[in-house]
Design a protein around this motif. Structure first.
Motif, PDB file in Angstrom:
ATOM      1  N   MET A 154       0.822  -1.201   0.000  1.00 58.43           N
ATOM      2  CA  MET A 154       0.000   0.000   0.000  1.00 58.43           C
ATOM      3  C   MET A 154       0.863   1.262   0.000  1.00 58.43           C
ATOM      4  O   MET A 154       0.579   2.223  -0.708  1.00 58.43           O
ATOM      5  N   LEU A 155       1.938   1.240   0.787  1.00 52.63           N
ATOM      6  CA  LEU A 155       2.778   2.438   0.848  1.00 52.63           C
ATOM      7  C   LEU A 155       3.490   2.667  -0.489  1.00 52.63           C
ATOM      8  O   LEU A 155       3.634   3.804  -0.931  1.00 52.63           O
TER       9      LEU A 155
ATOM     10  N   ALA B 100       1.460  13.933  -1.886  1.00 48.75           N
ATOM     11  CA  ALA B 100       0.489  13.634  -0.835  1.00 48.75           C
ATOM     12  C   ALA B 100       1.062  12.611   0.130  1.00 48.75           C
ATOM     13  O   ALA B 100       0.846  12.703   1.341  1.00 48.75           O
TER      14      ALA B 100
ATOM     15  N   ARG C 174       4.170  12.156   1.015  1.00 49.80           N
ATOM     16  CA  ARG C 174       5.129  12.804   1.907  1.00 49.80           C
ATOM     17  C   ARG C 174       4.379  13.551   3.005  1.00 49.80           C
ATOM     18  O   ARG C 174       4.725  13.457   4.179  1.00 49.80           O
TER      19      ARG C 174
ATOM     20  N   ALA D  27       1.602  12.862   4.155  1.00 48.01           N
ATOM     21  CA  ALA D  27       0.933  11.928   5.060  1.00 48.01           C
ATOM     22  C   ALA D  27       1.956  11.179   5.908  1.00 48.01           C
ATOM     23  O   ALA D  27       1.603  10.277   6.652  1.00 48.01           O
ATOM     24  N   GLY D  28       3.220  11.550   5.768  1.00 47.51           N
ATOM     25  CA  GLY D  28       4.252  10.979   6.631  1.00 47.51           C
ATOM     26  C   GLY D  28       4.898   9.705   6.110  1.00 47.51           C
ATOM     27  O   GLY D  28       5.611   9.028   6.841  1.00 47.51           O
ATOM     28  N   VAL D  29       4.653   9.374   4.838  1.00 41.55           N
ATOM     29  CA  VAL D  29       5.269   8.165   4.279  1.00 41.55           C
ATOM     30  C   VAL D  29       6.757   8.439   4.027  1.00 41.55           C
ATOM     31  O   VAL D  29       7.099   9.463   3.431  1.00 41.55           O
TER      32      VAL D  29
ATOM     33  N   PHE E   5       3.864  22.369  10.222  1.00 41.58           N
ATOM     34  CA  PHE E   5       3.774  20.935   9.982  1.00 41.58           C
ATOM     35  C   PHE E   5       5.120  20.357   9.516  1.00 41.58           C
ATOM     36  O   PHE E   5       5.252  19.159   9.311  1.00 41.58           O
TER      37      PHE E   5
ATOM     38  N   PRO F 163       7.304  16.257   7.672  1.00 38.86           N
ATOM     39  CA  PRO F 163       5.979  15.893   8.180  1.00 38.86           C
ATOM     40  C   PRO F 163       6.029  14.777   9.223  1.00 38.86           C
ATOM     41  O   PRO F 163       5.246  14.767  10.169  1.00 38.86           O
TER      42      PRO F 163
ATOM     43  N   MET G  73       4.298  14.800  12.805  1.00 41.24           N
ATOM     44  CA  MET G  73       3.296  13.812  13.186  1.00 41.24           C
ATOM     45  C   MET G  73       3.689  13.148  14.504  1.00 41.24           C
ATOM     46  O   MET G  73       2.832  12.788  15.308  1.00 41.24           O
TER      47      MET G  73
ATOM     48  N   TYR H 135      -2.005  17.888   9.350  1.00 40.12           N
ATOM     49  CA  TYR H 135      -2.186  18.986   8.399  1.00 40.12           C
ATOM     50  C   TYR H 135      -3.055  18.536   7.230  1.00 40.12           C
ATOM     51  O   TYR H 135      -2.657  17.723   6.413  1.00 40.12           O
TER      52      TYR H 135
ATOM     53  N   GLY I  88      -3.217  15.853  -1.216  1.00 38.21           N
ATOM     54  CA  GLY I  88      -3.960  15.082  -0.237  1.00 38.21           C
ATOM     55  C   GLY I  88      -4.273  13.662  -0.678  1.00 38.21           C
ATOM     56  O   GLY I  88      -3.746  12.699  -0.130  1.00 38.21           O
ATOM     57  N   LEU I  89      -5.087  13.546  -1.708  1.00 37.55           N
ATOM     58  CA  LEU I  89      -5.594  12.237  -2.082  1.00 37.55           C
ATOM     59  C   LEU I  89      -4.580  11.430  -2.876  1.00 37.55           C
ATOM     60  O   LEU I  89      -3.790  11.978  -3.635  1.00 37.55           O
TER      61      LEU I  89
ATOM     62  N   ILE J 255      -6.463   5.291   6.005  1.00 41.85           N
ATOM     63  CA  ILE J 255      -5.510   4.631   6.886  1.00 41.85           C
ATOM     64  C   ILE J 255      -4.074   5.123   6.659  1.00 41.85           C
ATOM     65  O   ILE J 255      -3.170   4.877   7.464  1.00 41.85           O
ATOM     66  N   LEU J 256      -3.864   5.860   5.548  1.00 43.57           N
ATOM     67  CA  LEU J 256      -2.501   6.142   5.089  1.00 43.57           C
ATOM     68  C   LEU J 256      -1.595   6.785   6.136  1.00 43.57           C
ATOM     69  O   LEU J 256      -0.481   6.327   6.385  1.00 43.57           O
ATOM     70  N   ALA J 257      -2.063   7.857   6.768  1.00 40.32           N
ATOM     71  CA  ALA J 257      -1.183   8.576   7.694  1.00 40.32           C
ATOM     72  C   ALA J 257      -0.868   7.732   8.925  1.00 40.32           C
ATOM     73  O   ALA J 257       0.280   7.679   9.384  1.00 40.32           O
TER      74      ALA J 257
ATOM     75  N   GLN K  37      -0.851   4.496   9.072  1.00 34.56           N
ATOM     76  CA  GLN K  37       0.041   3.430   8.642  1.00 34.56           C
ATOM     77  C   GLN K  37       1.460   3.958   8.444  1.00 34.56           C
ATOM     78  O   GLN K  37       2.429   3.317   8.837  1.00 34.56           O
ATOM     79  N   ALA K  38       1.557   5.129   7.836  1.00 34.94           N
ATOM     80  CA  ALA K  38       2.882   5.702   7.572  1.00 34.94           C
ATOM     81  C   ALA K  38       3.615   5.960   8.881  1.00 34.94           C
ATOM     82  O   ALA K  38       4.812   5.733   8.988  1.00 34.94           O
ATOM     83  N   SER K  39       2.893   6.386   9.898  1.00 34.99           N
ATOM     84  CA  SER K  39       3.559   6.687  11.162  1.00 34.99           C
ATOM     85  C   SER K  39       3.978   5.398  11.872  1.00 34.99           C
ATOM     86  O   SER K  39       4.912   5.397  12.661  1.00 34.99           O
TER      87      SER K  39
ATOM     88  N   ARG L  97      -8.559  10.697   7.672  1.00 31.32           N
ATOM     89  CA  ARG L  97      -7.169  10.270   7.666  1.00 31.32           C
ATOM     90  C   ARG L  97      -6.417  10.859   8.857  1.00 31.32           C
ATOM     91  O   ARG L  97      -5.632  10.184   9.517  1.00 31.32           O
ATOM     92  N   TRP L  98      -6.683  12.134   9.123  1.00 32.22           N
ATOM     93  CA  TRP L  98      -5.931  12.796  10.195  1.00 32.22           C
ATOM     94  C   TRP L  98      -6.553  12.543  11.554  1.00 32.22           C
ATOM     95  O   TRP L  98      -5.848  12.438  12.547  1.00 32.22           O
TER      96      TRP L  98
END
Lengths: 348, 507
Positions: free
Chosen positions: A197-198, A208, A210, A212-214, B309, B331, B335, B341, B350-351, B362-364, B366-368, B417-418
């Motif tokens: 997914m990532l 987007a 980046r 979102a913190g990926v 941010f 970011p 986070m 943000y 965003g999308l 779920i993206l943010a 999951q990324a964290s 998401r946020w």
């Protein structure tokens, strides 16, 4: 039925089936599979066995392309890894010893990983365009392979090494088992963790992702290393198949077949969603095409052209836009012409 | 000027895109020898109007007349032949070619079938001199500043056809000196009798050069005014508008009167700034507090948010979270401090459009967590289900690609998401732009609820009513400077904020 038609693998699978069936015309026993001395034999088994290196390379390529990148250096990485393994083997007193072969394979894979690290470094840290970054190694890798083989073809005399490509294990060709295991591990790695997914997120929208913190840098670096690994294993297989390493020819132009396999499998070159199943079908399709061309006895000088035509046909038939055009053709003329001045007078 | 006949008249122009009315019954007229500013906030329809005029878009309703004759251009090339040239913000010239080549590209003077470079350079020199642009026509375009390149683009446009010149935000990347240089050229052209349309966001520039102003808002014409008759304050009001009636479902009372518990300071920006983006500013955001940012487009609202941010790195000042100095390297570090943000540009920032609603939500989170620790599918479904329900995301199937959702629902997906990352500071950059009234009201209500629950919110919006309704404190920006910070008390109203935006001084 319409659900089957709409499945994104429908057209690649259909093309593969058509190609396989067309072989019946030239080779009546094409679909025969028999077990001789507890080994599977048959044209289909050969296709599977020969497609293993391409399948591995295309697998790595799938992830690279999903991040929006590309790796042109896979063929050269194959040559380097195969050359290093063969070089090590020929310098051992007992070329067939299991220890020798294991060390040779580890050496080949290690250098492939280093080359993958290099590609990933250029793309994710330096920020070079992937096509340029990997073009460097595509050219330099051939030189490196030549350097390792000293411009000669290194011939090994090691049944154990040949086993990698031609051997059988539990009645199946070992190369097929190895490729299947790598594919299965990759599916688990990408779909049972968040990796897939990532990767799709980075390829789909890097900005987007980046925000979102990926951590896209690590991710992108990682996929190039993975592609290096896949190409390294493929290089061992390819050299094992002919029991020799040729810096010039091992994996020559395989990057193009691999990209093609990925695209036929439905992964967009623009990055984003990827399909490993699609890539498997794509790789099998290309190997089947190669095999078909050989068995039909098409003159050698025209095989490339014939292959190109078939590939174009397959790509076109898969394209929804093209199919829509075919359907629309008999109907009214398309695209209304830009409004002419006369229309202005009407509206006034 | 009034007595002369207009060179260009657009009447009752309408333009629809699927689901949106971009222009509704807009009139526009342009006289020779005037500079006419086209003003409006983002989405007001300025660029659509220009594109309808030059034939980039076809026209749905209404008519265009040039010099009394009805016209309808099939594209910018046709428009140019008829005398309407456009110079865009992003210069579409070839920087690797010389100035003269750029001016004559596609219509090079020829001699015996070959390009006559000597004549080309001489002609280019004459043309540039006549406009007061002092540039060597043989030099490569890349050697010159953006301002000079902009002027070369204008020279080219004027040389091809000299009746109507459209300047689409030509000054957005120029500094004050360069703007003055550009304006000298514009004034020359005006004296030669050209009709010039000037699209911009910069108020001062409008008053420096424009004779007349047409204001658009939400695709409709607000009016045409003589610059001299329209004070800056009124212009701002006309651009931003007042949508008092639209959100009656929401409590009209100001939240400031809801008596904020003076929470602990969560975020303290101390001379935080980034050159070229936002001047150093001080800003404190408390827990449970909604801080509104008011200002026109390009006033530095998003730039301020991006610093908080870590999306951009600051080059001056400090940022404290919970009283401790932190350095936001990106970011991810922000986070880690529980800052979220919601970006202004939904599609670009965003999308991930081809991923599903679930994956986007779920993206943010999951990324964290990193890729090795996937959020279990069951947990995903539960979280996503809860937010799809709470935010009324439609359609409610979380497995469809997010691109199939409407703008408002996409925005709610990004909010979700946020929210699932459970932030302590939520930065909302234009969260209600371009979405329907219903979704807008829901988002506003949500902001109030979140703040009541102790979350700090930085709320950015071009709509003053919205900022006034939601914020405890309002920071006003003008030209990339925080010019004022007002507690949102009884006596603060849209008037006062507009005056502050227009003048830079607290009323």
């Amino acid at each position: 039925m319409s659900a089957v038609l709409k499945h994104r693998l429908f057209w690649p699978v259909a093309a593969l089936l058509v190609l396989l069936l067309s072989n019946l015309i030239f080779t009546p026993g094409f679909f025969n599979i028999e077990v001789r001395q507890s080994h599977l034999y048959g044209s289909l088994v050969d296709i599977l066995r020969l497609s293993a290196p391409l399948l591995l390379v295309a697998l790595g390529m799938t992830l690279v392309i999903a991040t929006g990148g590309i790796d042109l250096s896979v063929g050269s990485v194959m040559a380097v890894s195969g050359a290093l393994a063969c070089l090590y083997i020929v310098h051992q007193p007992d070329q067939g010893a299991p220890g020798t072969i294991i060390v040779a394979c580890l050496l080949g894979i290690a250098i492939a990983l280093v080359l993958g690290l290099w590609n990933g470094f250029l793309v994710s840290v330096i920020g070079l365009q992937p096509i340029i970054a990997t073009l460097i190694l595509m050219v330099a890798g051939r030189g490196l392979a030549q350097l390792i083989t000293e411009g000669q073809i290194i011939t090994v005399n090691s049944p154990g090494y040949r086993f990698l490509s031609a051997g059988y294990w539990l009645t199946f060709p070992f190369a097929v088992i190895l490729a299947a295991v790598v594919v299965a591990l990759t599916v688990v790695l990408t779909r049972r963790t968040a990796l897939g997914m990532l990767v799709e997120s980075v390829g789909g929208n890097p900005r987007a992702s980046r925000l979102a913190g990926v951590s896209s840098r690590t991710l992108i670096w990682g996929v190039y290393v993975f592609t290096g690994l896949c190409a390294g294993i493929a290089g061992l297989m390819a050299t094992a198949n002919v029991s020799s390493a040729d810096g010039n020819n091992t994996g020559y132009l395989i990057e193009l077949n691999a990209i093609l396999a990925v695209v036929i499998g439905g992964t967009s070159l623009a990055g984003g969603r990827f399909s490993i199943a699609g890539t498997v079908v794509g790789a099998l399709l290309i190997q089947t095409l190669d095999t078909t061309i050989y068995t039909t006895g098409i003159p050698a000088q025209t095989t490339q052209l014939f292959k190109a035509i078939v590939v174009i046909a397959i790509c076109l038939i898969q394209s929804p836009a093209f199919r829509a055009k075919l359907r629309r053709r008999p109907a009214a003329p398309v695209a209304p012409a830009p409004a002419a001045p006369s229309k202005a007078e009407v509206s006034l | 000027m009034e007595q002369s006949r207009p060179i260009l008249v657009m009447r009752g122009v309408g333009k629809r895109f699927p689901g949106v009315v971009a222009l509704r019954d807009v009139d526009f007229r342009l006289f020779p020898g005037e500079v006419h500013a086209l003003m409006g906030e983002n989405g007001a329809g300025k660029s659509t109007l220009i594109k309808v005029l030059t034939g980039v878009y076809s026209i749905d309703d209404g008519s265009v007349e040039m010099a009394g004759e009805p016209v309808l251009f099939g594209g910018p090339a046709q428009a140019q032949q008829a005398g309407v040239s456009t110079v865009y913000q992003e210069i579409n010239l070839c920087t690797n070619l010389s100035v003269a080549e750029n001016i004559y590209i596609g219509r090079e003077p020829r001699r015996l079938g070959l390009i006559d470079f000597r004549r080309m350079r001489a002609d280019a020199g004459d043309l540039l001199r006549s406009l007061g642009i002092r540039v060597d026509p043989g030099s490569p375009l890349a050697a010159h500043s953006i301002a000079v390149q902009q002027m070369v683009a204008i020279a080219r446009a004027v040389d091809i056809s000299a009746q109507v010149l459209i300047l689409d935000e030509p000054t957005s990347s120029l500094d004050a000196g360069e703007v003055e240089q550009l304006f000298r050229v514009v004034r020359q052209l005006k004296e030669k009798g050209l009709a010039i349309v000037f699209v911009t966001h910069f108020l001062d520039q409008v008053y420096a050069i424009a004779d007349r102003i047409t204001v658009l808002r939400n695709g409709s014409l607000v009016g045409e005014f003589r610059t001299a008759d329209l004070p800056q304050r009124d212009l701002v009001e006309k651009m931003i508008g007042q949508e008092l009636s639209t959100l009656e479902s929401l409590d009209q009372q100001k939240p400031a009167l809801r008596e904020v518990e003076a929470g602990r300071p969560l975020i303290e920006a101390d001379d935080l700034g980034r050159s070229g983006a936002i001047a150093p500013f001080n800003l404190t955001i408390h827990e449970g507090e909604v801080v509104g940012l008011a200002g026109l487009l390009g006033s530095g609202r998003s730039e301020l948010a991006r610093l908080l941010f870590g999306a951009d790195r600051s080059d001056s000042g400090h940022l404290k979270v919970d009283g401790k100095n932190v350095s936001l390297r990106g970011p991810r570090t922000a986070m880690g401090q529980n800052i979220a943000y919601l970006s202004e540009n939904r599609r670009a920032d965003g999308l991930v459009e081809e991923l599903s609603v679930r994956e986007n939500i779920i993206l943010a989170l999951q990324a964290s967590r990193g890729w090795t620790r996937p959020v279990p599918r069951k947990k995903q479904d539960e979280l996503v289900g809860r937010y799809v329900k709470a935010l009324h995301i439609r359609p409610s199937d979380p497995e469809i690609p997010v691109r199939n959702l409407s703008g408002g629902n996409q925005q709610k997906v990004l909010l979700a998401r946020w929210l699932i990352t459970e932030p302590r500071l939520l930065i909302l950059d234009e969260p209600t732009r371009g979405i329907d009234i219903g979704a807008k009201a829901e988002i506003q209500k949500l902001v109030v609820e979140l703040a009541d629950g102790g979350m700090a919110v930085l709320f950015i919006s071009a709509e003053l009513e919205e900022v006034l309704r939601l914020s405890h404190k309002i920071a006003v920006l003008r030209d990339r400077v925080v010019v004022a910070q007002l507690a949102n008390t009884e006596d603060v109203d849209a008037d006062r904020i507009m005056t502050t935006i227009a003048t830079g001084v607290t009323a």
